[in-house]
Structures are given as C-alpha cells and as structure tokens.
Design a protein around this motif. Structure first.
Motif, mmCIF file in Angstrom:
data_model
loop_
_atom_site.group_PDB
_atom_site.id
_atom_site.type_symbol
_atom_site.label_atom_id
_atom_site.label_comp_id
_atom_site.label_asym_id
_atom_site.label_seq_id
_atom_site.Cartn_x
_atom_site.Cartn_y
_atom_site.Cartn_z
ATOM 1 N N TYR A 120 0.810 -1.219 0.000
ATOM 2 C CA TYR A 120 0.000 0.000 0.000
ATOM 3 C C TYR A 120 0.845 1.272 0.000
ATOM 4 O O TYR A 120 0.307 2.371 0.179
ATOM 5 N N CYS B 20 -4.992 6.506 4.477
ATOM 6 C CA CYS B 20 -4.559 5.230 3.901
ATOM 7 C C CYS B 20 -5.531 4.802 2.814
ATOM 8 O O CYS B 20 -6.644 5.323 2.708
ATOM 9 N N ASN B 21 -5.090 3.863 2.010
ATOM 10 C CA ASN B 21 -5.966 3.254 1.029
ATOM 11 C C ASN B 21 -7.174 2.673 1.758
ATOM 12 O O ASN B 21 -7.027 1.979 2.767
ATOM 13 N N ASN C 215 -7.067 -0.853 2.769
ATOM 14 C CA ASN C 215 -6.033 -1.275 3.712
ATOM 15 C C ASN C 215 -6.627 -1.403 5.114
ATOM 16 O O ASN C 215 -6.488 -0.520 5.956
ATOM 17 N N ASN D 189 -6.549 2.712 -8.961
ATOM 18 C CA ASN D 189 -7.320 3.731 -8.238
ATOM 19 C C ASN D 189 -7.134 3.558 -6.744
ATOM 20 O O ASN D 189 -7.045 2.445 -6.229
ATOM 21 N N ARG D 190 -7.078 4.686 -6.035
ATOM 22 C CA ARG D 190 -7.080 4.647 -4.567
ATOM 23 C C ARG D 190 -8.166 5.542 -4.026
ATOM 24 O O ARG D 190 -8.152 6.758 -4.232
ATOM 25 N N ASP D 191 -9.135 4.935 -3.356
ATOM 26 C CA ASP D 191 -10.040 5.674 -2.490
ATOM 27 C C ASP D 191 -9.316 5.801 -1.151
ATOM 28 O O ASP D 191 -8.726 4.825 -0.673
ATOM 29 N N THR D 192 -9.352 6.980 -0.544
ATOM 30 C CA THR D 192 -8.555 7.218 0.651
ATOM 31 C C THR D 192 -9.427 7.395 1.888
ATOM 32 O O THR D 192 -10.360 8.195 1.888
#
Length: 222
Positions: free
Chosen positions: A52, A147-148, A151, A179-182
């Motif tokens: 990650y 963070c992602n 994760n 893609n990363r949703d945070t």
C-alpha cells in the motif's frame, strides 16, 4: 461547536531532523548510508510490506539505498528511521508529510514496518513519540492519518491509536496504476491530553509480562 476565533493561534513549527528517544524504540533522522543495510535485512523477502506504499518493492539493497537517499533529501517530508532498542537496528521508517505549519496541520505517513516490527510495543511507541512531538513541541492543531480504503490493517491501526475516522475520499489518487479511495482519520490538539494518557498507561512497563506481552490492550485504556 468549536470557537472559530483563534485569538492566540501562532503558526506551528516545521519539523526538524531531531532524535526522539523512547523506552523500546528510538526515532532518528533517516540516513541512507547508516540505515539501508539493516532495513534491507529486515524487509528482504517480504515484498508485501510495500503493498500500500507509493514506492517499492526494490530488487536489491542498492535500489533501496537510492530510494532512502531520495527520502532523506526530499523537502516535502521528514523521515525517521525506527530503531529498536533491543538490538539498535533500523526495522522501519515513518514520516511527517503534507506539512502545513500556517494551518497547524500535519500528516503521519509513508510508514514502513518490517515483519519483525509489526505488532510490537516499539511500533506503537514510535507512533506515540511522533504524535507527542508535533503536539507538544511543534504546536500543531491537527494530526492526520490517511490510507488506502482497502487497507484494513491500517484503518484498524488508526482507530487503535486514537485517530477519528472522517470519511472516504473517492478516486482520490492513482497509485502504481490503480485507483485509490482514501480513508481519512485525524487527531486534534484538544484530544491529545487524553490520548497521551492512554498511550502512557499502555506503555508502562507494569503493563507487560516477563516475555514482553501486553496485559491490557491499548484500547482498553481509552
């Protein structure tokens, strides 16, 4: 409701390359020449620790040294090596990033914990030392953890450490072609005294048996 008028507010200080000593861990400024060998030994063969993070994994020690040198000299983040007191070796690193002294906002991120450091007293104490430094020494108002959203271990860690979940920023970033949703978390200066008390109660040597195992969990003190 917070009072919007900060009559006594002064901008926070920019974090400097200081050493933060603890009982089980010492944080010192990341130094590629000094720390690469121990870090490589701690993470070699464990590429999952990079899953990650925005960089890595690295094929060899030379590549890791180059990456650490970039982190060491970068202007946008302040990196610390995490040195376990038991053997004096670097087992991971963490950084202050997205540093905004004018607003009193700072983030802890780029956290790399080797398998031998994960789920240890030293790992928790490192996070305590970093939080204490920004609130008590540097004068920040808001401490962020991001963070992602996928994760789950990081999200659980944030809550365990006393951060408050604030929501998901959708399609926030593209990391390693994905893609990363945070997930966003924060801790505020007016919450720190209680968080500090929790950390210090948990870290007290009396909370550990002769094998170093906790008697009570961190969250049980909250």
């Amino acid at each position: 409701m917070h009072d919007p008028h900060l009559l006594h507010w002064k901008p926070a200080l920019y974090p400097q390359p200081v050493t933060l000593p603890g009982r089980t861990v010492t944080l010192e400024p990341l130094d590629a020449e000094k720390h690469t060998s121990a870090l490589w030994q701690a993470i070699h063969g464990h590429d999952e620790v990079w899953a990650y993070l925005a960089d890595g994994p690295y094929a060899n020690e030379t590549e890791l040294r180059s990456a650490l040198a970039e982190k060491q000299s970068g202007a946008s983040a302040r990196f610390f090596a995490l040195i376990t007191k038991a053997d004096g070796r670097a087992k991971g690193y963490a950084s202050y990033m997205r540093i905004e002294p004018a607003h009193g906002v700072i983030e802890v991120g780029n956290i790399l914990l080797s398998p031998s450091l994960q789920r240890t007293t030293a790992a928790t104490e490192a996070m305590y030392l970093m939080a204490r430094h920004i609130f008590e020494d540097l004068g920040y108002r808001r401490y962020e953890w991001k963070c992602n959203a996928l994760n789950e271990p990081s999200r659980r860690a944030a809550l365990r450490l006393g951060f408050t979940f604030e929501g998901i920023f959708r399609q926030h970033m593209v990391i390693k072609g994905k893609n990363r949703d945070t997930a966003w978390f924060s801790m505020l200066d007016n919450e720190w005294p209680a968080r500090k008390q929790t950390f210090e109660a948990w870290l007290d040597p009396a909370n550990f048996d002769s094998e170093g195992r906790q008697l009570r969990s961190l969250q049980s003190f909250q």
